[in-house]
Design a protein around this motif. Sequence first.
Motif, mmCIF file in Angstrom:
data_model
loop_
_atom_site.group_PDB
_atom_site.id
_atom_site.type_symbol
_atom_site.label_atom_id
_atom_site.label_comp_id
_atom_site.label_asym_id
_atom_site.label_seq_id
_atom_site.Cartn_x
_atom_site.Cartn_y
_atom_site.Cartn_z
ATOM 1 N N ASN A 163 0.861 -1.180 0.000
ATOM 2 C CA ASN A 163 0.000 0.000 0.000
ATOM 3 C C ASN A 163 0.897 1.229 0.000
ATOM 4 O OD1 ASN A 163 -1.586 2.242 0.681
ATOM 5 N ND2 ASN A 163 -2.961 1.067 1.980
ATOM 6 N N PRO A 164 0.915 2.012 -1.086
ATOM 7 C CA PRO A 164 1.820 3.159 -1.175
ATOM 8 C C PRO A 164 1.428 4.334 -0.295
ATOM 9 C CG PRO A 164 0.349 3.136 -3.060
ATOM 10 C CD PRO A 164 0.078 1.872 -2.292
ATOM 11 N N TYR A 165 0.280 4.225 0.384
ATOM 12 C CA TYR A 165 -0.238 5.366 1.148
ATOM 13 C C TYR A 165 -0.222 5.150 2.658
ATOM 14 C CZ TYR A 165 -2.310 5.894 -3.525
ATOM 15 O OH TYR A 165 -2.519 5.964 -4.880
ATOM 16 N N LEU A 166 0.505 4.148 3.152
ATOM 17 C CA LEU A 166 0.427 3.800 4.575
ATOM 18 C C LEU A 166 0.637 4.977 5.517
ATOM 19 C CD1 LEU A 166 2.183 0.309 4.970
ATOM 20 C CD2 LEU A 166 -0.251 0.842 5.145
ATOM 21 N N ASP A 167 1.532 5.912 5.148
ATOM 22 C CA ASP A 167 1.849 7.010 6.061
ATOM 23 C C ASP A 167 0.755 8.063 6.149
ATOM 24 O OD1 ASP A 167 2.308 7.845 3.481
ATOM 25 O OD2 ASP A 167 4.142 8.959 3.930
ATOM 26 N N THR A 168 -0.296 7.942 5.315
ATOM 27 C CA THR A 168 -1.404 8.889 5.443
ATOM 28 C C THR A 168 -2.329 8.510 6.608
ATOM 29 O OG1 THR A 168 -2.826 7.679 3.897
ATOM 30 C CG2 THR A 168 -1.382 9.358 2.964
ATOM 31 N N LEU A 169 -2.210 7.266 7.083
ATOM 32 C CA LEU A 169 -2.937 6.791 8.267
ATOM 33 C C LEU A 169 -4.443 7.040 8.161
ATOM 34 C CD1 LEU A 169 -0.495 8.079 11.058
ATOM 35 C CD2 LEU A 169 -0.450 5.893 9.882
ATOM 36 N N GLY A 170 -5.001 6.774 6.995
ATOM 37 C CA GLY A 170 -6.430 6.972 6.780
ATOM 38 C C GLY A 170 -7.212 5.672 6.761
ATOM 39 N N GLY A 171 -8.473 5.773 6.331
ATOM 40 C CA GLY A 171 -9.352 4.607 6.322
ATOM 41 C C GLY A 171 -8.864 3.498 5.419
ATOM 42 N N GLY A 172 -8.283 3.867 4.278
ATOM 43 C CA GLY A 172 -7.765 2.858 3.358
ATOM 44 C C GLY A 172 -6.611 2.079 3.958
ATOM 45 N N GLU A 173 -5.862 2.729 4.831
ATOM 46 C CA GLU A 173 -4.724 2.076 5.479
ATOM 47 C C GLU A 173 -5.208 1.138 6.588
ATOM 48 O OE1 GLU A 173 -4.008 4.232 2.777
ATOM 49 O OE2 GLU A 173 -4.695 5.553 4.396
ATOM 50 N N VAL A 178 2.742 -12.778 7.124
ATOM 51 C CA VAL A 178 2.434 -11.618 6.290
ATOM 52 C C VAL A 178 3.565 -10.597 6.316
ATOM 53 C CG1 VAL A 178 0.759 -9.791 5.815
ATOM 54 C CG2 VAL A 178 -0.019 -11.956 6.826
ATOM 55 N N ASP A 179 4.041 -10.233 5.130
ATOM 56 C CA ASP A 179 5.042 -9.176 4.984
ATOM 57 C C ASP A 179 4.391 -7.945 4.376
ATOM 58 O OD1 ASP A 179 6.992 -10.858 5.939
ATOM 59 O OD2 ASP A 179 7.833 -11.340 3.966
ATOM 60 N N ILE A 180 4.568 -6.808 5.048
ATOM 61 C CA ILE A 180 4.053 -5.539 4.534
ATOM 62 C C ILE A 180 5.240 -4.694 4.078
ATOM 63 C CG2 ILE A 180 2.801 -3.420 5.090
ATOM 64 C CD1 ILE A 180 1.308 -4.981 7.256
ATOM 65 N N GLU A 181 5.186 -4.244 2.841
ATOM 66 C CA GLU A 181 6.296 -3.434 2.326
ATOM 67 C C GLU A 181 6.183 -1.992 2.803
ATOM 68 O OE1 GLU A 181 7.873 -1.611 -1.890
ATOM 69 O OE2 GLU A 181 7.257 -3.711 -1.876
ATOM 70 N N TRP A 182 7.275 -1.517 3.460
ATOM 71 C CA TRP A 182 7.366 -0.097 3.818
ATOM 72 C C TRP A 182 8.820 0.231 4.119
ATOM 73 C CZ3 TRP A 182 4.227 3.391 2.390
ATOM 74 C CH2 TRP A 182 4.326 4.697 2.881
ATOM 75 N N ILE A 238 7.083 -5.864 8.892
ATOM 76 C CA ILE A 238 7.392 -4.819 7.921
ATOM 77 C C ILE A 238 8.710 -5.186 7.238
ATOM 78 C CG2 ILE A 238 7.805 -2.359 7.562
ATOM 79 C CD1 ILE A 238 5.011 -2.969 8.640
ATOM 80 N N VAL A 239 8.708 -5.155 5.899
ATOM 81 C CA VAL A 239 9.918 -5.489 5.137
ATOM 82 C C VAL A 239 10.177 -4.391 4.101
ATOM 83 C CG1 VAL A 239 9.586 -7.980 5.452
ATOM 84 C CG2 VAL A 239 8.662 -6.843 3.415
ATOM 85 N N ASN A 240 11.396 -4.336 3.592
ATOM 86 C CA ASN A 240 11.757 -3.295 2.624
ATOM 87 C C ASN A 240 11.075 -3.468 1.275
ATOM 88 O OD1 ASN A 240 13.439 -1.825 4.318
ATOM 89 N ND2 ASN A 240 15.198 -3.133 3.889
ATOM 90 N N THR A 241 10.909 -4.707 0.854
ATOM 91 C CA THR A 241 10.266 -4.940 -0.447
ATOM 92 C C THR A 241 9.590 -6.307 -0.479
ATOM 93 O OG1 THR A 241 10.602 -5.089 -2.842
ATOM 94 C CG2 THR A 241 12.392 -5.885 -1.445
ATOM 95 N N VAL A 242 8.504 -6.383 -1.256
ATOM 96 C CA VAL A 242 7.824 -7.674 -1.455
ATOM 97 C C VAL A 242 7.896 -8.089 -2.927
ATOM 98 C CG1 VAL A 242 6.266 -7.407 0.518
ATOM 99 C CG2 VAL A 242 5.547 -6.543 -1.730
ATOM 100 N N ASN A 243 8.632 -7.321 -3.736
ATOM 101 C CA ASN A 243 8.895 -7.686 -5.141
ATOM 102 C C ASN A 243 7.646 -8.074 -5.932
ATOM 103 O OD1 ASN A 243 11.711 -7.297 -5.013
ATOM 104 N ND2 ASN A 243 11.963 -9.297 -4.025
ATOM 105 N N ARG A 244 6.595 -7.294 -5.780
ATOM 106 C CA ARG A 244 5.352 -7.537 -6.519
ATOM 107 C C ARG A 244 4.781 -8.934 -6.287
ATOM 108 N NH1 ARG A 244 4.434 -3.221 -10.688
ATOM 109 N NH2 ARG A 244 5.685 -1.558 -9.807
ATOM 110 N N GLY A 245 5.128 -9.524 -5.115
ATOM 111 C CA GLY A 245 4.556 -10.821 -4.779
ATOM 112 C C GLY A 245 5.389 -12.024 -5.153
ATOM 113 N N GLU A 246 6.553 -11.794 -5.733
ATOM 114 C CA GLU A 246 7.421 -12.902 -6.129
ATOM 115 C C GLU A 246 7.774 -13.741 -4.897
ATOM 116 O OE1 GLU A 246 11.655 -13.049 -8.314
ATOM 117 O OE2 GLU A 246 10.215 -11.626 -9.174
#
Length: 343
Positions: A7-17, A34-38, A61-69
């Motif tokens: 989710n590219p918007y995690l730091d907005t801390l809104g409803g979508g997050e 579960v790995d969350i990319e941030w 929390i991980v640095n990258t999830v490589n598009r699910g690879e």
Amino acid sequence: MKAAIYNPYLDTLGGGERYTLTFAKVLAEIGFDVDIEWKNNNIKEKLSKRFGLKLPSSVKIVNTVNRGENYDLIFYVTDGSIPTLRARNNYLHFQVPFHDVNGKSLLNKMKLFRVKKIICNSKFTKKVIDKEYGVDSVVLYPPVATDLYKPKRKANQICYVSRFSNLTQNKGHEVLINEFKKLAKNKKFEDWKLILAGGSEVGATEYLKKLKIMSSGYNIEFFESPSVEVLKDVFGKSKIFWSGAGFEEDEIKNPERVEHFGITLVESMSAGCVPVVYKAGGPKEIIDDGKNGFLWQNKNELVTITKRLVNESGILRNMSKEAVDLSKKYGYEEFKREVIKII
């Protein structure tokens, strides 16, 4: 089993997050690591504090999830573009009704071939997305923390909880402030307060400054980036929930400018607030006008409906009970059941 979340918007801390984090929680509870990319680990603590959401230790929390690879599943929140996802099972989530983005391009069609399900947060969003991308998405309503918010001893206050930013949506704070200032001249409203609360992390500085100047001299209080505990108090004590999201926007031409669902609306209802919200976007799916709340279309209706609720306490009381009952439809357990059904 391993799952990836992007989710590219995690730091907005809104409803979508909150939606994203709750999806991660469900996956963890049914056996996924579960790995969350941030970019940094601090986000997990910030999100947990803001939403009162306890994430299992299997969510990292991980640095990258490589598009699910190398993952069994990826849940990917899109910015309108279609990514090339490489997990065994790919789920693409639209939390914004993107349009006029050449969604039916040949390249997008090729990428979508690898997507198992496209998920939208409301029927409103689904209608726009299906037309734009030529798909048949499924609706998964956002999870609302209906168990967190309870009615308290009610005070003479109206609340509106929404991000202090007009970057992507018209949140309508200005119209609410102006109409409350008019109401404040009425003797019946001399002791009433308007509370405006919401995230102020992204795109809020100048907008918030403007709102505070507009509110000067009136019984209007601001809570910036409130904690769950603060929101419990705000929702619990408020009698009425106002919303001006999408005011005077054309939801056909500019669907992204109106409310896509309305998480804080449902949260307020779970605490017994009677909603009086602008008739556009997602709230039209939530509110049964005249039964568990009201939908307004112009400023006169907003004022007239509010005066009626204040003058006729029986209606306010009955609608408050209806609002609490309706809110249960959007609780965590229902969300969990729907996620399991989808995956």
